[in-house]
Scaffold this active site. Structure first.
Site, PDB file in Angstrom:
ATOM      1  N   CYS A 186     -14.700 -28.175   6.559  1.00  9.26           N
ATOM      2  CA  CYS A 186     -13.439 -27.612   6.055  1.00  9.26           C
ATOM      3  C   CYS A 186     -12.382 -28.706   5.958  1.00  9.26           C
ATOM      4  O   CYS A 186     -12.292 -29.570   6.825  1.00  9.26           O
ATOM      5  CB  CYS A 186     -12.972 -26.506   6.996  1.00  9.26           C
ATOM      6  SG  CYS A 186     -11.389 -25.762   6.551  1.00  9.26           S
ATOM      7  N   ASP A 218      -8.315  -7.096   0.462  1.00  6.39           N
ATOM      8  CA  ASP A 218      -7.377  -7.462   1.520  1.00  6.39           C
ATOM      9  C   ASP A 218      -8.056  -7.178   2.839  1.00  6.39           C
ATOM     10  O   ASP A 218      -8.878  -6.268   2.933  1.00  6.39           O
ATOM     11  CB  ASP A 218      -6.092  -6.627   1.448  1.00  6.39           C
ATOM     12  CG  ASP A 218      -6.314  -5.207   1.920  1.00  6.39           C
ATOM     13  OD1 ASP A 218      -6.845  -4.402   1.145  1.00  6.39           O
ATOM     14  OD2 ASP A 218      -5.996  -4.903   3.087  1.00  6.39           O
ATOM     15  N   HIS A 238      -6.679 -21.835   9.770  1.00  6.59           N
ATOM     16  CA  HIS A 238      -8.052 -22.188   9.407  1.00  6.59           C
ATOM     17  C   HIS A 238      -8.788 -20.989   8.798  1.00  6.59           C
ATOM     18  O   HIS A 238      -9.447 -21.113   7.755  1.00  6.59           O
ATOM     19  CB  HIS A 238      -8.863 -22.728  10.586  1.00  6.59           C
ATOM     20  CG  HIS A 238     -10.327 -22.709  10.265  1.00  6.59           C
ATOM     21  ND1 HIS A 238     -10.903 -23.638   9.416  1.00  6.59           N
ATOM     22  CD2 HIS A 238     -11.298 -21.805  10.564  1.00  6.59           C
ATOM     23  CE1 HIS A 238     -12.173 -23.313   9.233  1.00  6.59           C
ATOM     24  NE2 HIS A 238     -12.441 -22.211   9.910  1.00  6.59           N
ATOM     25  N   CYS A 298      -9.044 -27.983   5.604  1.00  8.01           N
ATOM     26  CA  CYS A 298      -7.728 -27.374   5.802  1.00  8.01           C
ATOM     27  C   CYS A 298      -6.883 -28.250   6.728  1.00  8.01           C
ATOM     28  O   CYS A 298      -7.412 -29.125   7.429  1.00  8.01           O
ATOM     29  CB  CYS A 298      -7.863 -25.950   6.346  1.00  8.01           C
ATOM     30  SG  CYS A 298      -8.048 -25.848   8.141  1.00  8.01           S
ATOM     31  N   CYS A 346      -8.250 -28.395  10.357  1.00  8.84           N
ATOM     32  CA  CYS A 346      -9.502 -29.146  10.560  1.00  8.84           C
ATOM     33  C   CYS A 346      -9.311 -30.637  10.328  1.00  8.84           C
ATOM     34  O   CYS A 346     -10.042 -31.456  10.877  1.00  8.84           O
ATOM     35  CB  CYS A 346     -10.600 -28.586   9.665  1.00  8.84           C
ATOM     36  SG  CYS A 346     -11.104 -26.926  10.163  1.00  8.84           S
ATOM     37  N   ASP A 375       0.860  -1.186   0.000  1.00 13.73           N
ATOM     38  CA  ASP A 375       0.000   0.000   0.000  1.00 13.73           C
ATOM     39  C   ASP A 375       0.895   1.234   0.000  1.00 13.73           C
ATOM     40  O   ASP A 375       2.116   1.124   0.051  1.00 13.73           O
ATOM     41  CB  ASP A 375      -0.958  -0.041   1.191  1.00 13.73           C
ATOM     42  CG  ASP A 375      -0.212   0.003   2.513  1.00 13.73           C
ATOM     43  OD1 ASP A 375       1.026   0.139   2.507  1.00 13.73           O
ATOM     44  OD2 ASP A 375      -0.864  -0.102   3.565  1.00 13.73           O
ATOM     45  N   SER A 376       0.283   2.415  -0.052  1.00 18.08           N
ATOM     46  CA  SER A 376       1.081   3.630  -0.235  1.00 18.08           C
ATOM     47  C   SER A 376       1.593   4.196   1.077  1.00 18.08           C
ATOM     48  O   SER A 376       2.404   5.101   1.092  1.00 18.08           O
ATOM     49  CB  SER A 376       0.221   4.692  -0.913  1.00 18.08           C
ATOM     50  OG  SER A 376      -0.835   5.074  -0.027  1.00 18.08           O
ATOM     51  N   GLY A 417      -0.417   5.727   3.036  1.00 18.88           N
ATOM     52  CA  GLY A 417      -1.398   6.754   3.381  1.00 18.88           C
ATOM     53  C   GLY A 417      -2.340   6.331   4.501  1.00 18.88           C
ATOM     54  O   GLY A 417      -2.605   7.097   5.421  1.00 18.88           O
ATOM     55  N   PHE A 418      -2.807   5.091   4.432  1.00 28.09           N
ATOM     56  CA  PHE A 418      -3.793   4.652   5.419  1.00 28.09           C
ATOM     57  C   PHE A 418      -3.178   4.522   6.813  1.00 28.09           C
ATOM     58  O   PHE A 418      -3.790   4.896   7.805  1.00 28.09           O
ATOM     59  CB  PHE A 418      -4.443   3.328   5.000  1.00 28.09           C
ATOM     60  CG  PHE A 418      -5.533   2.897   5.944  1.00 28.09           C
ATOM     61  CD1 PHE A 418      -6.770   3.534   5.923  1.00 28.09           C
ATOM     62  CD2 PHE A 418      -5.309   1.905   6.888  1.00 28.09           C
ATOM     63  CE1 PHE A 418      -7.787   3.165   6.815  1.00 28.09           C
ATOM     64  CE2 PHE A 418      -6.316   1.528   7.783  1.00 28.09           C
ATOM     65  CZ  PHE A 418      -7.548   2.161   7.743  1.00 28.09           C
TER      66      PHE A 418
HETATM   67 ZN   LIG Z   1     -10.283 -25.474   8.570  1.00 34.32          ZN
END
Ligand SMILES: [Zn+2]
Length: 363
Positions: free
Chosen positions: A305, A267, A336, A307, A310, A60-61, A63-64
């Site tokens: 899930c 994001d 997860h 993943c 899990c 990002d720049s 700025g935020f």
């Molecule tokens: Zn998971």
């Protein structure tokens, strides 16, 4: 895009991000500029090589973060004077300086320097902020065009430094040959919650012909209907053949909704930040894994899930890790949640692909 604020997605090793199919992660210019410093990163070959991340990166720049983190912020036409949240030291960011820092970091996608309009903001304040953002976008673009060849992963003369493979983002605008590969510069649409200001800003930025466009100044405390209203206003005005990015959103149902509306990139720190606070996003809704009801629950965190977390661990174990203050809790919860978020985007991509195949078949 998982957020890797300081060159790391908090608590998650790169191997795991790769296994989860994260194609791009985001780094924060403000943080990396303050520590370890962009010149240090440049001298080590850029952010890809420094953090050993061969896939795509976006910065990002700044700025935020200047808007949200730094103290004693003073904005002028030229730029922003601010004090570091780390040691109180004084710094001055101009659009040119933000671009220089981002070129030194060498991410694939970099952002024009903008001024994030706070919420709520009066119309006068939003107009003033918009005027700055548009002037700074023009200066960012001019400076980028003059210095785009100075990325750390390109030798002077144009040939590529081997080892890392930045510039491989699928979102590269025109994918020129390696010798001419540069970063992509995106503009950020501001304008507060005023639809006509958003429209005016978008039209002006599109005329300037950036490589992609982001909608910024959202998730700053406004109600969700307003976020949706701004996205609905701006999105149709952005070129369809360039990436469209909504910054800093959102909850799982939001990112699905925005992706189906045509948003290409988002994001958010939410999946990882919530994970560190025991909040899991699951197909059955939100689970606060610290709750007593999970103390002897042998089920996986999310039964739907697949993943790595899990597949292997129970709710009872994750709860115990949180209760015991084990650092592994943050890691497993984050893995997860990231898998859940990335899974949403994968499903949206699959269904868009199926839709377009159906359209082709119908023709
Ligand atoms: Zn998971």
């Amino acid at each position: 895009m998982p957020v890797g604020t300081q060159g790391a997605v908090k608590a998650v090793p790169h191997e795991m991000l790769e296994a989860l199919d994260a194609e791009i992660i985001l780094g924060n210019t403000y943080h990396l500029y303050l520590r370890p410093g962009h010149e240090a990163i440049r001298s080590m070959g850029g952010l890809h090589r420094f953090m050993s991340w061969p896939r795509a990166l976006l910065t990002d720049s700044g700025g935020f973060q200047v808007y949200s983190l730094s103290q004693l912020r003073k904005v002028s036409d030229d730029g922003v004077q601010f004090r570091s949240h780390l040691d109180g030291s004084s710094h001055f960011f101009t659009p040119e300086h933000s671009i220089d820092v981002q070129i030194a970091l060498g991410a694939d996608v970099i952002m024009a320097f903008d001024e994030c309009t706070e919420y709520p903001a009066s119309r006068g304040r939003a107009e003033e902020s918009l005027r700055l953002t548009m002037a700074w976008a023009e200066r960012s673009l001019a400076h980028f065009r003059a210095h785009r060849d100075e990325v750390p992963w390109r030798r002077q003369g144009g040939s590529q430094v081997p080892i890392s493979e930045p510039g491989t983002a699928r979102i590269s605008p025109d994918n020129p040959s390696d010798d001419h590969r540069t970063q992509s510069l995106f503009a950020i649409v501001q304008g507060g919650m005023y639809r006509d200001l958003r429209r005016q800003c978008t039209e002006r930025l599109v005329e300037m012909a950036f490589d992609g466009y982001a909608i910024g100044g959202l998730s700053v405390g406004e109600p969700r209907e307003l976020t949706l209203e701004v996205i609905s206003e701006v999105l149709p005005l952005l070129p369809r053949d360039k990436p469209r990015y909504v910054m800093g959103v959102g909850y799982p149902d939001e990112i699905e909704q925005y992706a189906r509306m045509g948003v290409d990139m988002m994001d958010c720190v939410l999946p990882t930040r919530a994970a560190r606070h025991a909040l899991l996003f699951t197909s059955e809704g939100r689970v606060n894994i610290k709750n007593k009801q999970y103390a002897e629950d042998q089920n996986p965190p999310d039964p739907a899930c697949s993943c790595p977390v899990c597949r292997r661990y129970s709710r009872a174990y994750l709860r115990h890790l949180m209760q015991a203050g084990e650092p592994l809790a943050a890691t497993l919860n984050s893995i997860h949640n990231l898998a859940f978020y990335l899974g949403i985007m994968q499903r949206v991509r699959n269904s868009l692909e199926a839709d377009s195949q159906q359209l082709t078949a119908d023709r």
